[in-house]
Design an enzyme around this catalytic site. Structure first.
Site, PDB file in Angstrom:
ATOM      1  CB  CYS A   1      -0.908  -0.003   1.236  1.00 35.09           C
ATOM      2  SG  CYS A   1      -1.992   1.441   1.291  1.00 35.09           S
TER       3      CYS A   1
ATOM      4  CB  CYS B   1      -1.270   4.012   8.089  1.00 34.10           C
ATOM      5  SG  CYS B   1      -2.344   4.617   6.767  1.00 34.10           S
TER       6      CYS B   1
ATOM      7  CB  CYS C   1      -0.750  -0.022   8.305  1.00 32.43           C
ATOM      8  SG  CYS C   1      -1.540  -1.284   7.286  1.00 32.43           S
TER       9      CYS C   1
ATOM     10  CB  CYS D   1     -15.361  -7.162   7.015  1.00 34.70           C
ATOM     11  SG  CYS D   1     -16.677  -6.985   8.202  1.00 34.70           S
TER      12      CYS D   1
ATOM     13  CB  CYS E   1     -18.443  -4.887   5.891  1.00 36.24           C
ATOM     14  SG  CYS E   1     -17.407  -3.510   6.447  1.00 36.24           S
TER      15      CYS E   1
ATOM     16  CB  CYS F   1     -18.166   0.257   9.459  1.00 33.45           C
ATOM     17  SG  CYS F   1     -17.019  -0.560  10.601  1.00 33.45           S
TER      18      CYS F   1
ATOM     19  NE  ARG G   1     -17.334  -5.317  14.212  1.00 33.44           N
ATOM     20  CZ  ARG G   1     -17.817  -4.385  13.409  1.00 33.44           C
ATOM     21  NH1 ARG G   1     -17.035  -3.458  12.932  1.00 33.44           N
ATOM     22  NH2 ARG G   1     -19.084  -4.399  13.056  1.00 33.44           N
TER      23      ARG G   1
HETATM   24  N1  SAM Z   1      -6.559   0.661   3.158  1.00 34.25           N
HETATM   25  C1  SAM Z   1      -7.845   0.938   3.636  1.00 34.25           C
HETATM   26  C2  SAM Z   1      -7.873   2.033   4.658  1.00 34.25           C
HETATM   27  O1  SAM Z   1      -6.870   2.270   5.317  1.00 34.25           O
HETATM   28  O2  SAM Z   1      -8.929   2.639   4.817  1.00 34.25           O
HETATM   29  C3  SAM Z   1      -8.530  -0.291   4.209  1.00 34.25           C
HETATM   30  C4  SAM Z   1      -7.712  -1.313   4.979  1.00 34.25           C
HETATM   31  S1  SAM Z   1      -6.969  -0.737   6.498  1.00 34.25           S
HETATM   32  C5  SAM Z   1      -5.897  -2.074   6.920  1.00 34.25           C
HETATM   33  C6  SAM Z   1      -8.320  -0.837   7.665  1.00 34.25           C
HETATM   34  C7  SAM Z   1      -8.087  -0.339   9.056  1.00 34.25           C
HETATM   35  O3  SAM Z   1      -7.341  -1.289   9.802  1.00 34.25           O
HETATM   36  C8  SAM Z   1      -7.299   0.933   9.238  1.00 34.25           C
HETATM   37  O4  SAM Z   1      -8.082   2.069   9.029  1.00 34.25           O
HETATM   38  C9  SAM Z   1      -6.876   0.847  10.697  1.00 34.25           C
HETATM   39  O5  SAM Z   1      -7.815   1.498  11.516  1.00 34.25           O
HETATM   40  C10 SAM Z   1      -6.882  -0.670  10.969  1.00 34.25           C
HETATM   41  N2  SAM Z   1      -5.517  -1.155  11.262  1.00 34.25           N
HETATM   42  C11 SAM Z   1      -4.508  -1.320  10.391  1.00 34.25           C
HETATM   43  N3  SAM Z   1      -3.383  -1.764  11.006  1.00 34.25           N
HETATM   44  C12 SAM Z   1      -3.704  -1.880  12.319  1.00 34.25           C
HETATM   45  C13 SAM Z   1      -2.964  -2.283  13.467  1.00 34.25           C
HETATM   46  N4  SAM Z   1      -1.681  -2.636  13.387  1.00 34.25           N
HETATM   47  N5  SAM Z   1      -3.592  -2.302  14.661  1.00 34.25           N
HETATM   48  C14 SAM Z   1      -4.897  -1.920  14.745  1.00 34.25           C
HETATM   49  N6  SAM Z   1      -5.643  -1.547  13.697  1.00 34.25           N
HETATM   50  C15 SAM Z   1      -5.062  -1.510  12.495  1.00 34.25           C
HETATM   51 FE1  SF4 Z   2      -2.726   1.294   3.404  1.00 31.98          FE
HETATM   52 FE2  SF4 Z   2      -2.644   0.144   5.778  1.00 31.98          FE
HETATM   53 FE3  SF4 Z   2      -2.979   2.753   5.612  1.00 31.98          FE
HETATM   54 FE4  SF4 Z   2      -4.969   1.101   4.815  1.00 31.98          FE
HETATM   55  S1  SF4 Z   2      -4.188   1.337   6.884  1.00 31.98           S
HETATM   56  S2  SF4 Z   2      -4.210   2.926   3.768  1.00 31.98           S
HETATM   57  S3  SF4 Z   2      -3.736  -0.601   4.025  1.00 31.98           S
HETATM   58  S4  SF4 Z   2      -1.137   1.612   4.955  1.00 31.98           S
END
Ligand code: SAM
Ligand code: SF4
Ligand code: DTB
Length: 331
Positions: free
Chosen positions: A69, A73, A76, A113, A144, A204, A276
């Protein structure tokens, strides 16, 4: 009348998630400052007034496109910027997704989801995702997806395919946001949530706690969610899953009582929403999860894996539900 019930009583009964009074930060801070037993009592009472206190809704997650990606973030494991050892995977084939959805249904999940590691989907990606939504829906499950930022016409296509919920988290307070993510803004998130809402899809939207933020950031995160008009139908509260290689690995962990308080305040502010208990359950004791359910959490992600990280095993959750006398909520 207490501050809280005064605000709650102003909720319109016809439009369940519409609020006529905005929550000021001071009132939310007062809730966080309330003695633990009083706060939990208030949250549990609110919960009972609105839901079966022994029912927990079960969703199962599937990562339909993993890793690589472009976003940054800091929490992530799927960001291309961090070396987390994750194998990237292209968008899955529809048949494999449907098989996973059937297995989730068999195991008792009412919602499926599908998550993709995109900043935003391309229109040709949506050709496939809309088919997935149609076919999962045809199994009799709620659907979802979480795909990143959406344009109006993309949201409409998802709605037409029968999508029930779109997950798009604001993650933290507006103030702390830039400490965690620099490749998009808090406002970008709010704009996509508006797009989803305008398309008639249930929202959500929640966040992550335990990212080194202050309590006031958690109060502000919940304030933004609670003041959405209408409030999100579903509010995931994630405890950060620390992943080696991400910038947030090693950050000081949130105190477990503070996490439970966050759930309780979410329940009080958003009495009709599904709250949740999301990522992070593998690091929580059964007793902590039980307190979260008491505080008003009424949904979980069920299945051995979240998107890329571990979740409690299905048998562990089965045992936990049995010991607590909790039953899965039906649609
Ligand atoms: N890429 C899209 C986005 O960011 O909206 C969808 C997938 S993203 C992995 C979905 C959500 O997972 C993120 O918004 C974040 O809140 C949660 N998430 C990702 N990594 C995480 C982590 N290490 N611990 C807790 N929540 C996490
Ligand atoms: Fe990409 Fe992870 Fe951020 Fe979603 S949360 S936009 S998958 S880096
Ligand atoms: C949400 O709020 N939490 C889920 C779901 N929405 C998509 C994702 C949690 C991801 C945890 C890290 C991982 O497994 O990759």
């Amino acid at each position: 009348m207490s501050v809280t019930s005064e605000v709650i009583n102003k909720q319109k009964s016809a439009d369940v998630n519409l609020v006529s009074t905005m929550w000021p930060l001071e009132k939310i801070q007062t809730l966080f400052d309330t003695p633990f037993n009083d706060l939990l009592f208030k949250a549990h009472t609110t919960h009972r007034e609105n839901f079966d206190a022994n029912a927990v809704q079960i969703s199962t997650l599937l990562s339909i496109k993993t890793g690589a990606c472009p976003e940054d973030c800091s929490y992530c494991p799927q960001s291309v910027r961090y070396d987390t050892g994750l194998e990237k995977e292209a968008l899955m084939e529809i048949d494999a997704v449907i098989e996973a959805a059937k297995a989730a249904k068999q195991n008792g999940a009412s919602r499926f989801c599908m998550g993709a590691a995109w900043r935003s989907p391309k229109d040709r990606d949506l050709d496939k995702v809309t088919k997935m939504v149609e076919e999962v829906k045809a199994l009799g499950m709620e659907t979802c997806v979480t795909l990143g930022m959406l344009k109006d016409d993309q949201a409409k296509r998802l709605k037409d395919a029968g999508l029930d919920y779109y997950n798009h988290n604001i993650d933290t307070s507006e103030d702390y946001y830039a400490e965690v993510i620099t490749t998009r803004t808090f406002q970008d998130r709010l704009d996509t949530i508006d797009t989803v809402r305008d398309a008639g899809i249930n929202v959500c939207c929640g966040g992550i706690v335990g990212m080194g933020e202050e309590e006031v950031d958690r109060a502000k995160l919940l304030q933004t969610l609670a003041n959405m008009q209408p409030q999100p139908e579903s509010v995931p509260i994630n405890q950060l899953v620390q992943v080696a290689g991400t910038p947030l690995d090693g950050v000081e962990q949130i105190d477990s009582l503070e996490f439970i308080k966050t759930i309780a305040v979410a329940r009080i502010l958003m009495p009709k929403s599904q709250v949740r208990l999301s990522a992070g359950r593998s690091e929580m004791s059964d007793e902590m999860q039980a307190m979260c359910f008491f505080a008003g959490a009424n949904s979980i992600f069920y299945g051995d894996q979240l998107l890329t990280t571990e979740n409690p095993s299905e048998s562990a959750d089965h045992q936990l539900f049995k010991r607590l006398g909790i039953h899965p909520a039906t649609i």
